[in-house]
Design a protein around this motif. Structure first.
Motif, short mmCIF file in Angstrom:
data_model
loop_
_atom_site.label_atom_id
_atom_site.label_comp_id
_atom_site.label_asym_id
_atom_site.label_seq_id
_atom_site.Cartn_x
_atom_site.Cartn_y
_atom_site.Cartn_z
N ASP A 1 -0.68 -3.06 11.20
CA ASP A 1 -1.74 -3.80 10.51
C ASP A 1 -2.07 -3.09 9.21
OD1 ASP A 1 -3.73 -5.69 10.08
OD2 ASP A 1 -5.26 -4.46 11.06
N TYR A 2 -2.29 -3.86 8.15
CA TYR A 2 -2.60 -3.30 6.84
C TYR A 2 -3.93 -3.88 6.36
CZ TYR A 2 2.49 -2.72 7.20
OH TYR A 2 3.76 -2.43 7.63
N PRO A 3 -5.05 -3.31 6.79
CA PRO A 3 -6.37 -3.87 6.44
C PRO A 3 -6.62 -3.94 4.94
CG PRO A 3 -6.58 -2.23 8.19
CD PRO A 3 -5.18 -2.13 7.67
N GLY A 4 -6.03 -3.03 4.18
CA GLY A 4 -6.30 -2.99 2.74
C GLY A 4 -5.41 -3.87 1.90
N ARG A 5 -4.61 -4.73 2.53
CA ARG A 5 -3.68 -5.54 1.75
C ARG A 5 -4.43 -6.56 0.91
NH1 ARG A 5 -1.86 -7.86 7.32
NH2 ARG A 5 -3.31 -9.57 7.59
N PRO A 6 -3.81 -7.09 -0.21
CA PRO A 6 -2.50 -6.68 -0.77
C PRO A 6 -2.60 -5.48 -1.72
CG PRO A 6 -3.32 -8.55 -1.98
CD PRO A 6 -4.35 -8.28 -0.91
N ALA A 7 -3.83 -5.15 -2.13
CA ALA A 7 -3.99 -4.06 -3.10
C ALA A 7 -3.50 -2.74 -2.52
CB ALA A 7 -5.46 -3.94 -3.52
N GLY A 8 -3.83 -2.48 -1.25
CA GLY A 8 -3.40 -1.24 -0.61
C GLY A 8 -1.89 -1.14 -0.52
N LEU A 9 -1.24 -2.25 -0.22
CA LEU A 9 0.23 -2.25 -0.14
C LEU A 9 0.84 -2.01 -1.51
CD1 LEU A 9 0.80 -5.21 2.36
CD2 LEU A 9 0.97 -2.76 2.82
N ALA A 10 0.22 -2.57 -2.55
CA ALA A 10 0.72 -2.34 -3.91
C ALA A 10 0.61 -0.86 -4.29
CB ALA A 10 -0.07 -3.20 -4.90
N VAL A 11 -0.49 -0.22 -3.87
CA VAL A 11 -0.65 1.21 -4.14
C VAL A 11 0.40 2.02 -3.38
CG1 VAL A 11 -2.18 3.21 -3.86
CG2 VAL A 11 -3.09 1.04 -4.69
N LEU A 12 0.68 1.63 -2.12
CA LEU A 12 1.70 2.32 -1.33
C LEU A 12 3.06 2.23 -2.00
CD1 LEU A 12 2.86 3.72 1.15
CD2 LEU A 12 2.84 1.50 2.34
N VAL A 13 3.44 1.05 -2.47
CA VAL A 13 4.73 0.90 -3.15
C VAL A 13 4.75 1.71 -4.44
CG1 VAL A 13 6.28 -0.74 -4.28
CG2 VAL A 13 5.19 -1.36 -2.12
N ALA A 14 3.66 1.64 -5.20
CA ALA A 14 3.60 2.40 -6.47
C ALA A 14 3.69 3.90 -6.21
CB ALA A 14 2.31 2.06 -7.21
N ALA A 15 2.99 4.38 -5.17
CA ALA A 15 3.02 5.81 -4.86
C ALA A 15 4.42 6.24 -4.44
CB ALA A 15 2.01 6.12 -3.76
N SER A 16 5.10 5.38 -3.66
CA SER A 16 6.47 5.72 -3.24
C SER A 16 7.41 5.75 -4.44
CB SER A 16 6.97 4.71 -2.20
OG SER A 16 7.22 3.43 -2.76
N VAL A 17 7.20 4.86 -5.39
CA VAL A 17 8.03 4.86 -6.61
C VAL A 17 7.80 6.14 -7.41
CG1 VAL A 17 8.32 3.75 -8.86
CG2 VAL A 17 8.25 2.35 -6.78
N LEU A 18 6.55 6.53 -7.56
CA LEU A 18 6.24 7.73 -8.35
C LEU A 18 6.82 8.98 -7.72
CD1 LEU A 18 2.54 7.11 -9.48
CD2 LEU A 18 4.61 6.97 -10.87
N ILE A 19 6.64 9.16 -6.41
CA ILE A 19 7.19 10.36 -5.78
C ILE A 19 8.72 10.31 -5.81
CG2 ILE A 19 7.18 9.47 -3.41
CD1 ILE A 19 6.39 13.08 -4.53
N GLY A 20 9.28 9.09 -5.73
CA GLY A 20 10.73 8.95 -5.84
C GLY A 20 11.24 9.35 -7.21
N VAL A 21 10.53 8.95 -8.26
CA VAL A 21 10.93 9.30 -9.62
C VAL A 21 10.85 10.82 -9.82
CG1 VAL A 21 10.29 9.12 -12.06
CG2 VAL A 21 10.36 7.07 -10.62
N VAL A 22 9.82 11.45 -9.25
CA VAL A 22 9.70 12.91 -9.34
C VAL A 22 10.94 13.59 -8.77
CG1 VAL A 22 8.47 14.93 -8.43
CG2 VAL A 22 7.18 12.99 -9.34
N LEU A 23 11.35 13.16 -7.55
CA LEU A 23 12.51 13.79 -6.91
C LEU A 23 13.80 13.45 -7.65
CD1 LEU A 23 12.45 15.60 -4.37
CD2 LEU A 23 10.38 14.27 -4.68
#
Length: 263
Positions: free
Chosen positions: A138-160
């Protein structure tokens, strides 16, 4: 009159990105096959440790709800840690040397890799989120929370990815890339809040996790995925992550110039 530097950089980034994405689309199986590991993490860990959510102080009603952001971010780390291997391929084939004698700006070469990795990471992150939802997360914070999750994964991915490319350009040794990434992958993951709530960690791990960029990505995502989003916490951790991303991309750009000077 020559084009402004920003226009040159944008045009170069566009064409270099188009080249990399065309190669990726000719072999899309890579994106699908690399999803097998996070899918195993999601369903194996989600089922094996589901009782962990019953521990006092865990802070989540379902371990599956808790683990989805962890798997998304861990996949971003794993996927991007070996980005330098593609750079090694271009060095060994002489492709990079040919680009360095063209007018294309060095930043465009790095930016193209950033865009490719970002799009790949975003695609896989969305797939994992959908698989988690299908399994009952369950994602209570969707869709904004899911967008932040994807953005955060992209940023940490770019760092690595930027760090991996920097290593490839400076060391030019596949074994060094593999060794460093294997050495860093598990500590970055398990010395973070990916699979265990910080309140249940030993004190020393909690302090290490607080300085771990993987935890910054997770904290930003989980702060907005809750039923009562904490946007100030998300903004703080997101700002740290964004600053680190900018620094590592700048380092990768400098490494291209350093590589060119050494030729």
């Amino acid at each position: 009159m020559s084009a402004p530097p920003v226009a040159d950089l944008a045009a170069g980034t566009w064409w270099m990105t188009h080249r990399r994405l065309s190669a990726l689309l000719r072999n899309p199986a890579v994106l699908v096959l690399t999803l097998s590991q996070p899918v195993i993490w999601l369903f194996l860990f989600g089922g094996l440790f589901q009782k962990v959510a019953e521990l006092p102080g865990f802070g989540a009603s379902s371990y599956l709800d808790y683990i989805v952001p962890g798997v998304v971010v861990m996949n971003a780390v794993s996927l991007n840690s070996f980005a330098g291997m593609a750079t090694m391929d271009e060095i060994e084939r002489g492709t990079l040397d040919r680009f360095l004698v063209t007018p294309v700006r060095r930043g465009a070469i790095v930016n193209a890799g950033v865009v490719e990795q970002a799009l790949s990471t975003a695609f896989q992150s969305v797939v994992i989120i959908l698989l988690g939802w299908a399994a009952g997360a369950d994602y209570p914070g969707r869709p904004a929370g899911l967008a932040v999750l994807v953005a955060a994964s992209v940023l940490i991915g770019v760092v690595l990815a930027a760090l991996s490319n920097t290593l490839a350009l400076l060391v030019r040794d596949r074994n060094a890339i593999i060794g460093l990434n294997v050495m860093l992958l598990l500590p970055l993951t398990f010395l973070s809040s990916a699979f265990m709530a910080e309140d249940l960690m030993p004190s020393w791990i909690r302090h290490v996790a607080a300085a771990n960029p993987v935890s910054w990505a997770l904290d930003a995502a989980r702060a907005t995925l809750s039923a009562d989003p904490d946007w100030s916490s998300a903004a703080l951790h997101g700002a740290w992550l964004l600053a680190l991303t900018a620094a590592t991309v700048a380092l990768a750009t400098y490494s291209v110039r350093s590589y060119q000077r050494s030729r």
